[in-house]
Design a protein around this motif. Structure first.
Motif, PDB file in Angstrom:
ATOM      1  N   SER A   1       0.817  -1.223   0.000  1.00  0.00           N
ATOM      2  CA  SER A   1       0.000   0.000   0.000  1.00  0.00           C
ATOM      3  C   SER A   1       0.843   1.261   0.000  1.00  0.00           C
ATOM      4  N   GLY A   2       1.900   1.242   0.817  1.00  0.00           N
ATOM      5  CA  GLY A   2       2.656   2.482   0.970  1.00  0.00           C
ATOM      6  C   GLY A   2       3.938   2.499   0.146  1.00  0.00           C
ATOM      7  N   CYS A   3       4.019   1.623  -0.861  1.00  0.00           N
ATOM      8  CA  CYS A   3       5.274   1.523  -1.609  1.00  0.00           C
ATOM      9  C   CYS A   3       5.649   2.872  -2.229  1.00  0.00           C
ATOM     10  N   PRO A   4       6.759   3.482  -1.774  1.00  0.00           N
ATOM     11  CA  PRO A   4       7.106   4.809  -2.290  1.00  0.00           C
ATOM     12  C   PRO A   4       7.594   4.766  -3.734  1.00  0.00           C
ATOM     13  N   ALA A   5       7.864   3.554  -4.247  1.00  0.00           N
ATOM     14  CA  ALA A   5       8.343   3.454  -5.633  1.00  0.00           C
ATOM     15  C   ALA A   5       7.220   3.678  -6.645  1.00  0.00           C
ATOM     16  N   MET A   6       5.966   3.574  -6.191  1.00  0.00           N
ATOM     17  CA  MET A   6       4.857   3.655  -7.154  1.00  0.00           C
ATOM     18  C   MET A   6       4.819   4.985  -7.898  1.00  0.00           C
ATOM     19  N   ASP A   7       5.075   6.073  -7.184  1.00  0.00           N
ATOM     20  CA  ASP A   7       5.057   7.378  -7.852  1.00  0.00           C
ATOM     21  C   ASP A   7       6.186   7.454  -8.880  1.00  0.00           C
ATOM     22  N   ALA A   8       7.356   6.928  -8.506  1.00  0.00           N
ATOM     23  CA  ALA A   8       8.495   6.934  -9.427  1.00  0.00           C
ATOM     24  C   ALA A   8       8.206   6.048 -10.639  1.00  0.00           C
ATOM     25  N   ILE A   9       7.525   4.925 -10.405  1.00  0.00           N
ATOM     26  CA  ILE A   9       7.200   4.013 -11.512  1.00  0.00           C
ATOM     27  C   ILE A   9       6.209   4.675 -12.480  1.00  0.00           C
ATOM     28  N   ALA A  10       5.212   5.380 -11.909  1.00  0.00           N
ATOM     29  CA  ALA A  10       4.236   6.060 -12.769  1.00  0.00           C
ATOM     30  C   ALA A  10       4.946   7.096 -13.649  1.00  0.00           C
ATOM     31  N   ILE A  11       5.904   7.809 -13.076  1.00  0.00           N
ATOM     32  CA  ILE A  11       6.671   8.791 -13.855  1.00  0.00           C
ATOM     33  C   ILE A  11       7.506   8.060 -14.918  1.00  0.00           C
ATOM     34  N   GLY A  12       8.109   6.924 -14.503  1.00  0.00           N
ATOM     35  CA  GLY A  12       8.902   6.124 -15.435  1.00  0.00           C
ATOM     36  C   GLY A  12       8.087   5.675 -16.640  1.00  0.00           C
ATOM     37  N   ILE A  13       6.837   5.297 -16.397  1.00  0.00           N
ATOM     38  CA  ILE A  13       5.960   4.853 -17.496  1.00  0.00           C
ATOM     39  C   ILE A  13       5.700   6.020 -18.452  1.00  0.00           C
ATOM     40  N   ARG A  14       5.420   7.187 -17.896  1.00  0.00           N
ATOM     41  CA  ARG A  14       5.182   8.369 -18.741  1.00  0.00           C
ATOM     42  C   ARG A  14       6.411   8.704 -19.588  1.00  0.00           C
ATOM     43  N   MET A  15       7.571   8.623 -18.925  1.00  0.00           N
ATOM     44  CA  MET A  15       8.820   8.939 -19.647  1.00  0.00           C
ATOM     45  C   MET A  15       9.027   7.960 -20.800  1.00  0.00           C
TER      46      MET A  15
ATOM     47  N   LYS B   1      -6.233  -5.663   0.189  1.00  0.00           N
ATOM     48  CA  LYS B   1      -4.803  -5.325   0.132  1.00  0.00           C
ATOM     49  C   LYS B   1      -4.206  -5.244   1.547  1.00  0.00           C
ATOM     50  N   SER B   2      -4.933  -4.565   2.436  1.00  0.00           N
ATOM     51  CA  SER B   2      -4.418  -4.330   3.782  1.00  0.00           C
ATOM     52  C   SER B   2      -4.354  -5.597   4.615  1.00  0.00           C
ATOM     53  N   LEU B   3      -5.241  -6.548   4.320  1.00  0.00           N
ATOM     54  CA  LEU B   3      -5.271  -7.787   5.099  1.00  0.00           C
ATOM     55  C   LEU B   3      -3.915  -8.501   5.046  1.00  0.00           C
TER      56      LEU B   3
END
Lengths: 166, 270
Positions: free
Chosen positions: A55-69, B147-149
């Motif tokens: 849920s809190g994976c901080p890489a997701m925002d970077a991955i979304a930017i990577g996809i756009r790039m 997801k949280s589970l």
């Protein structure tokens, strides 16, 4: 079953890396759920759906930017990236190729299937990615990122990370 | 009503996540510092999805209804300026009486025993709660629960093990662990009391039956405390109010730190 445009998108996505584990592409990791192409006045709009590993994976925002790039300047119209939570990501979606790359990189890949009863708990007999010994011990269930735990090899004495079965 | 319920779920995750993040750089050993902050990150991620959903619902409300939802002047100004709420609006611009987290989430970290006792009580609740909530008729809430589970399964294992390790440890660790369990006990009852917004949504959304969750929760806690050679507290009087916006003074301090930058430099971004 994929259109030529979808295949083109997928081939470009193969170059988008997970910033935390840079040997894995987002396709190896199994987080790309769907690629939708819609035609708008001759331009192909792209909509990519990705599933967060945690849920809190901080890489997701970077991955979304990577996809756009990766998709920008390739003749597409608009590029949209949506986070899709359901069905929840599981390590079962990681490709065999991805698991091989992880091991080469020095991270022990997940071994179990997530549908097994004890899937979420630490696995026994994790093989050291360096010397293959299964005489290893868990140091911490939590590692430098949510998806990994810390192990130590009792044979070669090297510490290593294990990608948790999830 | 649905907005209140979603905010309750989100606020629980944000406030407990914030508390756990306070351990960052202060954990007793590096691995446990990382465990605390990993968990904090899971909670923050859960809160983000829910706040995004809450902002969407808020934006769809008629203006008159929106005006009655919250007392925060900052939110009213946003509305007056014709701006839309977004993910950050709910955590950063509401005042403490608009927060709907349970009181246990905002209790201070105290010593390590108090932090793991708090985690045990809350993790155990959400473990059984999300197991049911993944069948909720609202697709977004169900997806968050599913997801949280998986994540809370790890959290509960971790907090249970720590309570057992300290309870069944030395005389000193046993005493500290028992004290922590006793002190936090009166904050556990609130988790099992339905707020009005839960009662009104229960059938429509297929929300979990709290009485059934309580039975499972109690059984797990009893097992952990037995393994830890500790006693289940016998006190029956319980604190409550958080779900309806009546908080202990601790939440104000949490928000003062959490909201400072947005309050002083509105709409700032990193």
């Amino acid at each position: 079953m994929y259109s030529a445009e979808q295949l083109k998108v997928y081939s470009l996505l193969a170059d988008v890396k997970d910033p935390e584990v840079p040997v894995l592409s987002i396709l190896d990791l199994g987080i790309v759920r769907n690629v939708e192409i819609s035609d708008q006045g001759g331009k192909q709009n792209v909509h990519v759906y990705i599933t967060p590993t945690y849920s809190g994976c901080p890489a997701m925002d970077a991955i979304a930017i990577g996809i756009r790039m990766a998709l920008t300047g390739r003749g597409f119209g608009s590029i949209q990236v949506t986070h899709q939570l359901q069905p929840a990501w599981t390590t079962d979606w990681m490709t065999e190729e991805g698991k091989r790359k992880l091991k080469e990189y020095g991270i022990a890949p997940p071994q179990r299937k997530s549908t097994e009863k004890l899937a979420l708990f630490e696995e026994e007999n994790i093989a050291c990615p360096r010397c293959e010994s299964t005489d290893t011990q868990l140091v911490s269930r939590y590692g430098p990122t949510s998806c990994k735990s810390l192990y130590k090899c009792n044979s070669c004495l090297e510490p290593f990370e294990h990608f948790k079965c999830h | 009503m649905k907005l209140s319920y979603i905010l309750h779920l989100a606020d629980d995750a944000l406030v407990l996540g914030h508390r756990m993040s306070e351990w960052c750089g202060h954990g007793p050993v590096l691995e446990q510092d990382i465990a605390m902050t990993n968990t904090a990150l899971d909670l923050l991620g859960r809160a983000r999805t829910l706040y995004q959903y809450a902002a969407d619902l808020y934006n769809q409300m008629p203006v008159e209804q929106r005006a009655k939802m919250f007392s925060s002047v900052s939110l009213q100004k946003l509305d007056a300026a014709g701006e839309k709420a977004e993910e950050d609006t709910m955590p950063y611009l509401r005042d403490s009486w608009d927060f709907k987290n349970v009181l246990i989430a905002e209790q201070p970290n105290g010593d390590w025993a108090q932090s793991v006792a708090r985690s045990l009580f809350v993790d155990c609740f959400y473990y059984y709660y999300f197991d049911q909530l993944q069948h909720c008729t609202d697709a977004t809430i169900a997806a968050v629960a599913e997801k949280s589970l998986k994540e809370v399964t790890y959290h509960l294992k971790w907090s249970s093990e720590w309570v057992i390790r300290l309870g069944d440890g030395t005389d000193e660790s046993h005493e500290k662990m028992q004290t922590a369990i006793n002190e936090l006990w009166s904050y556990t009852g609130e988790m099992f009391e339905e707020a009005d917004y839960e009662t009104s949504l229960r059938d429509e959304l297929k929300l979990p039956e709290l009485a059934a969750i309580k039975a499972k929760w109690q059984k797990h806690i009893e097992e952990v405390l037995e393994d830890a050679t500790m006693k289940l507290p016998t006190a029956t009087w319980m604190q409550k109010g958080g779900k309806n916006g009546m908080h202990s003074e601790h939440l104000g301090y949490v928000l003062a730190e959490l909201q400072f930058m947005q309050r002083v430099y509105p709409s700032m971004q990193w």
